[in-house]
Design a protein around this motif. Structure first.
Motif, short mmCIF file in Angstrom:
data_model
loop_
_atom_site.label_atom_id
_atom_site.label_comp_id
_atom_site.label_asym_id
_atom_site.label_seq_id
_atom_site.Cartn_x
_atom_site.Cartn_y
_atom_site.Cartn_z
N THR A 68 48.33 -21.33 27.23
CA THR A 68 48.97 -21.81 26.01
C THR A 68 48.41 -21.05 24.82
OG1 THR A 68 49.23 -23.73 24.53
CG2 THR A 68 47.25 -23.66 25.90
N SER A 69 49.23 -20.89 23.80
CA SER A 69 48.78 -20.17 22.60
C SER A 69 48.03 -21.08 21.65
CB SER A 69 49.98 -19.55 21.88
OG SER A 69 50.88 -20.57 21.45
N ASP A 70 47.89 -22.37 21.98
CA ASP A 70 47.26 -23.33 21.07
C ASP A 70 45.91 -22.87 20.52
OD1 ASP A 70 49.46 -24.90 21.52
OD2 ASP A 70 48.44 -26.38 22.77
N PRO A 71 45.02 -22.32 21.37
CA PRO A 71 43.69 -21.94 20.85
C PRO A 71 43.63 -20.56 20.20
CG PRO A 71 43.72 -21.63 23.21
CD PRO A 71 45.07 -22.17 22.84
N PHE A 72 44.73 -19.80 20.21
CA PHE A 72 44.65 -18.41 19.77
C PHE A 72 44.38 -18.29 18.26
CE2 PHE A 72 47.60 -16.80 23.42
CZ PHE A 72 46.60 -17.09 24.32
N GLU A 73 44.79 -19.27 17.50
CA GLU A 73 44.56 -19.21 16.05
C GLU A 73 43.07 -19.07 15.75
OE1 GLU A 73 45.34 -21.88 11.99
OE2 GLU A 73 46.24 -22.47 13.91
N GLU A 74 42.26 -19.78 16.53
CA GLU A 74 40.81 -19.70 16.34
C GLU A 74 40.31 -18.28 16.63
OE1 GLU A 74 38.64 -22.12 15.48
OE2 GLU A 74 40.06 -23.78 15.36
N GLY A 75 40.82 -17.68 17.70
CA GLY A 75 40.39 -16.33 18.05
C GLY A 75 40.81 -15.30 17.03
N LEU A 76 42.03 -15.40 16.53
CA LEU A 76 42.52 -14.46 15.51
C LEU A 76 41.72 -14.61 14.21
CD1 LEU A 76 46.33 -14.87 16.17
CD2 LEU A 76 44.95 -12.83 16.66
N LYS A 77 41.39 -15.84 13.87
CA LYS A 77 40.59 -16.08 12.67
C LYS A 77 39.20 -15.47 12.81
CE LYS A 77 38.72 -19.85 9.84
NZ LYS A 77 38.61 -21.33 9.70
N LEU A 78 38.59 -15.67 13.98
CA LEU A 78 37.25 -15.11 14.22
C LEU A 78 37.29 -13.58 14.18
CD1 LEU A 78 34.28 -15.52 15.03
CD2 LEU A 78 35.02 -15.54 17.43
N ALA A 79 38.31 -12.98 14.80
CA ALA A 79 38.42 -11.52 14.78
C ALA A 79 38.54 -11.00 13.36
CB ALA A 79 39.62 -11.08 15.62
N ALA A 80 39.34 -11.67 12.54
CA ALA A 80 39.52 -11.25 11.15
C ALA A 80 38.21 -11.38 10.37
CB ALA A 80 40.61 -12.09 10.49
N GLU A 81 37.49 -12.47 10.59
CA GLU A 81 36.22 -12.68 9.89
C GLU A 81 35.20 -11.62 10.25
OE1 GLU A 81 35.12 -16.59 11.09
OE2 GLU A 81 36.40 -17.60 9.61
N ARG A 82 35.23 -11.16 11.50
CA ARG A 82 34.25 -10.19 11.96
C ARG A 82 34.74 -8.75 11.84
NH1 ARG A 82 31.69 -11.99 17.60
NH2 ARG A 82 30.72 -9.96 17.24
N GLY A 83 35.97 -8.56 11.39
CA GLY A 83 36.52 -7.21 11.25
C GLY A 83 36.77 -6.54 12.57
N VAL A 84 37.09 -7.32 13.61
CA VAL A 84 37.36 -6.78 14.95
C VAL A 84 38.88 -6.63 15.09
CG1 VAL A 84 37.19 -7.21 17.42
CG2 VAL A 84 35.29 -7.84 15.91
N ASN A 85 39.35 -5.39 15.24
CA ASN A 85 40.80 -5.16 15.26
C ASN A 85 41.31 -4.61 16.59
OD1 ASN A 85 39.92 -2.51 15.16
ND2 ASN A 85 40.42 -2.24 13.00
#
Length: 271
Positions: A68-85
Motif C-alpha cells: 500500500t502507498s499509505d506509508p510512502f508519504e513518510e519516506g518521501l518527507k524523510l528523503a526530502a529532509e535529508r536531501g536524498v534524491n
C-alpha cells in the motif's frame, strides 16, 4: 502484505518502523554495499531504512516497495529532509514482484517474510531471488519472539508476548522466524554455500529507549490493527488489552527496565 500483516499502518506502527535505520536494523549488510548499487527494499513501510540505504549508494538508486502507498508519504518527507534524491517508492506484492528478472544488485527485506504463510514466504523469497542479478544478493532479517527477554518480571508482559505469537500464528505467520530464516532461504533454492548466516539484536534500556518502546506498544495495543485482529479473532477482550497496555506502561516507567530480542540474518548470493 496488507492482508498478511496484522498491525496495519496506523501511525503508532509507522512510528515504530520509522525508528529503524541501516545502523540499528541492517548493519549486517553494510560490508556488502557499493556506492553504485541498485537496491530493492521489500516491505519498506515508512522508508527509514530505504532512505538510509539510498544515502549509502549515492551513485546508485533504491526502490522501496510495499503493498500500500499509505506509508510512502513518510519516506518521501524523510528523503526530502535529508536531501536524498536517488530513492523512489512503488506498490507491489512480495509474492509477485512487479520487476523484470535480474534487475537489482541487492534485494533487502526487514521483518517481512515472518508474516507470510509457509507457501507464500517461500514464494516471496524466490521472487526476491528472481529479480536479483546474477552475483547479486538477497538480504533478509527477521525477529524471533521466542528470544525476547526482559527485566523486571512485570505481570502481563510475557502474557502479551504469548498473545502476539498466538495472533501471528493464527494469521499464518511465524513469530519465531529468526531461527528458521536460514532454512527458508534453502527451501527457496539457495545453496548452503551461498548463504551467510548471522544474528543481530535490539536492546532497549535507557530512559528514552524505554519510554519510546513502551509507548509504541501501548499505542499499538490500543489503536492499531493489532487491536482489531486480537478482538475480531477472539484472542483477547478489550479488558485484556487494557491490562496488557498497562503492563507496558509499568515496564516503561521502571528505571531498571531492560528488553532485548534476537534477529536472524542471512545474506544469500545469487548464482
Amino acid at each position: 502484505m496488507a492482508q498478511d500483516y496484522p498491525h496495519g499502518h496506523h501511525q503508532s506502527v509507522l512510528r515504530g518502523h520509522g525508528w529503524r535505520t541501516v545502523s540499528n536494523s541492517a548493519a549486517y549488510l553494510l560490508g556488502s554495499l557499493r556506492p553504485d548499487m541498485v537496491i530493492l527494499d521489500v516491505g519498506c513501510g515508512p522508508g527509514s531504512i530505504t532512505v538510509d540505504l539510498a544515502s549509502l549508494v549515492p551513485q546508485g538508486k533504491v526502490v522501496g516497495m510495499d503493498t500500500t502507498s499509505d506509508p510512502f508519504e513518510e519516506g518521501l518527507k524523510l528523503a526530502a529532509e535529508r536531501g536524498v534524491n536517488n530513492v523512489s517508492f512503488d506498490v507491489g506484492d512480495a509474492k509477485k514482484l512487479p520487476f523484470p528478472d535480474k534487475t537489482f544488485d541487492m534485494v533487502h527485506a526487514h521483518q517481512v517474510v515472518q508474516y507470510l504463510d509457509k507457501d507464500a514466504r517461500i514464494q516471496a523469497i524466490r521472487e526476491m531471488r528472481r529479480v536479483a542479478k546474477t552475483g547479486g544478493l538477497v538480504c533478509l532479517r527477521e525477529g524471533d519472539q521466542g528470544t525476547v527477554t526482559f527485566y523486571p518480571e512485570v505481570d502481563g508482559l510475557q502474557e502479551f508476548i504469548d498473545l502476539y505469537c498466538k495472533i501471528a500464528r493464527a494469521n499464518g505467520g511465524e513469530p519465531d522466524a529468526g531461527r528458521r530464516l536460514h532454512t527458508w532461504v534453502k527451501e527457496a533454492g539457495f545453496q548452503a554455500a551461498d548463504i551467510t548466516v548471522t544474528a543481530g539484536t535490539w536492546c532497549y534500556n535507557s530512559p528514552k529507549e524505554r519510554a519510546w518502546w513502551s509507548s509504541v506498544w501501548v499505542d499499538r495495543i490500543q489503536q492499531s490493527g493489532l487491536k482489531e485482529t486480537a478482538l475480531t479473532g477472539g484472542h483477547a477482550t478489550q479488558k485484556d488489552l487494557d491490562r496488557l497496555a498497562e503492563a507496558w506502561r509499568t515496564w516503561g516507567s521502571n528505571e531498571d527496565g531492560w528488553y532485548a530480542i534476537v534477529h536472524g540474518e542471512v545474506i544469500c548470493q545469487v548464482r
